[in-house]
Scaffold this active site. Structure first.
Site: not given
Ligand code: SRM
Ligand code: SF4
Length: 572
Positions: A73, A142, A210, A212, A431, A437, A476, A480
């Site tokens: 990424r 990120r 994380k 964001k 996603c 994934c 899931c 995302c």
């Protein structure tokens, strides 16, 4: 006393500033994998180890190891690439990855299918495009995303500028990335002392989880500002110039099925800051989370849980004490949508800008639909800038009048129609999910387009084909594709089965509610078609689908808080 910190905390501590044994792992040619510990550390370098899940069973039967490869990424604060960079990134997709570029919900590129022996070469090729992948994943700030198309107004330009400044300021300082990926010899030279790294902002433990950051320019909430740990909402002065930023904190989408201690949450407004204070505010918000975030349980380690635990007032007081000044009261603003300006638009400088819907962000060549080739040819024609959006879309910016017709010809030649088949598709996000994934419980990118095609028949019956309705799917509950902020949201439970959520606000300011559990394609259509018909017949002027289902009593609104973990509205 036993140390209750999560395993990743020890990993980070002992990693020698994110080096771990990655270099050694890359040299082991007998396996396509790296060690489990290094799979955690390599995230900080912008990569995830994955395996091709479609062939797992077959390979297990043959006693072969999984078909390992790596997702990479990019860090792309502001989401802009030049035509030269586009061509280089496209080359990489063909040479080292699976022949596709994937635009993400956080306005950057992902490559899938890079094998271990090509990892270093791919990182070097990305560096050759003057880009990097540092901190694109991992327990750090990120990629910073901003309003699409910085050429659209001074506020859009300010948002892109702030994205770059915040990203640069909060970037980890370890030299591990350069050593491992760009200048391997340094690490392998055992006689040389290790780099005397320090991480002035992060320390050896980096963040608990994380972090964001997003920037938006009202009235468009294209980055879904309330879904992120830290958000900036541009506030204009009377002349359309930037007066400053409203700051939001504590948004997040991820949850775990059946665990009520995890939940999606919309952010709180923290206050208002002047333009020159914005980077300082990002630093202090992140540092409070660094020190106050939960380091024992990663499932409760995001800023949203810190704020739920301590309360927004205490959090604000701590941020202000570290800033040494008080934040202003949030200023009024209004969102009207989360979508991108699709199709051709003329900017203030009379240049043209083309908003291209990229279904689920996947740039690939398919029979009769040569999207990758078309974009390559557009890049080859020069002059333009590519702007990625938080909706997985692409804006081709700064097109002159003569070039506009050239671009139209290129798109036509390659079967790309800029008119989208329905308002539902136009507002769709999915996603990645299967096959790459590792966390996917159900299909998403490979299923949503087909589901929308089926739902378009229902839309036709209701006369709603051109109405904008936000639909999002994830494989899931990690969220995302930000499904909990969709008017119609799907979250994978098991192969072919989804939880269906309804009733989020069209502008991204209200979470939806669980409406039906474990539904497959046929049941989804059975449930949605009558609601769409009712919406067409009973809606008020200008009323959006998400608001209608609440007014009609189909689901209860998400009231009195930012989370929806209580008060579920389920159909029997
Ligand atoms: Fe995500 C993990 C893909 C945006 C919440 N996400 C993953 C991983 C890396 C799976 C993994 O950990 O092994 C997925 C890789 C799939 C693949 O094959 O590529 C993945 N996330 C994506 C992308 C590519 C989805 C897309 O289709 O565009 C997005 C990349 C964004 C980027 O460029 O940085 C992506 N992920 C998001 C968002 C949306 C956003 O940030 O606006 C969220 C919800 C917001 C949030 O963070 O709360 C999100 N991803 C997660 C989570 C749950 C985090 C949580 O706090 O609960 C995970 C799992 C985790 O971290 O443990 C996850
Ligand atoms: Fe994977 Fe789940 Fe994220 Fe989809 S929502 S990409 S299935 S982690």
């Amino acid at each position: 006393m036993t140390d209750k910190r999560a395993r990743n905390e020890f990993l980070k501590e002992e990693s020698h500033y994110l080096r771990g044994t990655i270099v050694d792992g890359l040299s082991h040619v007998e396996t396509g994998a790296i060690s489990e510990d290094d799979t955690q550390l390599i995230k900080f370098h912008g990569s995830y180890m994955q395996d091709h899940r479609d062939v797992r069973g077959e390979r297990a039967k043959k006693k072969l190891e999984k078909a390992y490869s790596f997702m990479i990424r990019l860090r792309l604060p502001g989401g802009l690439v030049s035509p030269e960079q586009w061509l280089k990134l496209d080359d990489i997709a063909g040479t080292y990855a699976n022949g596709t570029l994937r635009l993400t919900t956080r306005a950057t590129f992902q490559y899938h299918g890079v094998i271990k022996s090509n990892l270093r070469r791919t990182m070097q090729a990305i560096h050759g495009a003057c880009l990097d992948t540092i901190a694109a994943c991992g327990d750090v700030n990120r990629n910073v995303i901003c309003a699409g198309n910085p050429f659209f107004s001074p506020l859009h330009a300010a948002s892109a500028d702030l994205a770059r400044k915040v990203s640069d300021h909060l970037l980890p300082k370890t030299s591990a990335y350069h050593e491992i990926w760009l200048d391997g010899e340094k690490v392998e030279d055992k006689t040389r002392p290790a780099e005397p790294d320090t991480e002035p902002l992060y320390g050896r433990h980096y963040l608990p989880r994380k972090f964001k950051t997003v920037i938006v320019v009202p009235p468009v909430n294209d980055g879904d500002v309330l879904a992120h740990d830290l958000g900036y909402i541009a506030i204009a002065d009377g002349n359309g110039a930037l007066a400053g930023w409203n700051i939001s904190v504590g948004g997040g989408m991820g949850m775990t099925h059946g665990d009520t201690k995890t939940f999606p949450r919309t952010a709180d407004l923290l206050g208002f800051c002047a333009p020159e204070q914005a980077v300082d505010v990002a630093e202090k918000v992140m540092l409070v989370q660094r020190d106050w975030g939960n380091r024992e349980n990663r499932a409760n380690a995001r800023l949203k849980y810190t704020i739920e635990r301590v309360g927004i007032d205490k959090f604000r007081a701590e941020v202000e004490s570290r800033l040494g000044y008080k934040l202003g009261a949030p200023r009024p603003f209004k969102f009207t949508s989360m979508g991108d300006p699709l199709g051709w638009h003329q900017g203030p400088d009379k240049k043209w800008h083309l908003g291209l819907f990229i279904e689920n962000g996947r740039i690939a060549d398919k029979p009769d639909h040569h999207l990758r080739t078309a974009l390559r040819e557009i890049a080859n024609s020069g002059g333009v800038t590519f702007s990625l959006t938080g909706n997985q879309n692409l804006i081709v910016c700064n097109v002159g009048t003569r070039q506009k017709s050239k671009i139209e010809t290129i798109l036509k030649q390659h079967g790309i129609d800029i008119a989208i088949s329905s308002g539902l598709r136009r507002n769709s996000i999915s996603c990645v999910a299967l096959p790459t994934c590792g966390l996917a419980l159900a299909e998403s990118e490979r299923f949503l387009p087909e589901l929308i095609t089926a739902l378009e028949e229902s839309l036709d019956k209701a006369g709603l084909r051109n109405d904008d309705i936000v639909i999002r799917m994830t494989g899931c509950p990690n969220g995302c594709g930000r499904p909990y902020l969709a008017e119609i949201g799907f979250v994978g439970r098991a192969p072919g089965l989804y939880n269906l959520y309804l009733g989020a606000a069209f502008d991204g300011t209200r979470l939806n509610k669980l409406y039906a559990q474990d539904v497959g394609k046929a049941r989804i259509i059975e449930l949605l078609e009558p609601l769409l018909l009712r919406y067409a017949n009973e809606r008020n002027e200008g009323e959006h689908f998400g608001d209608f289902v609440i007014r009609a009593g189909v689901v209860k609104p998400t009231l009195g808080g930012n989370t929806f973990h209580a008060d579920i509205s389920l159909v029997s």
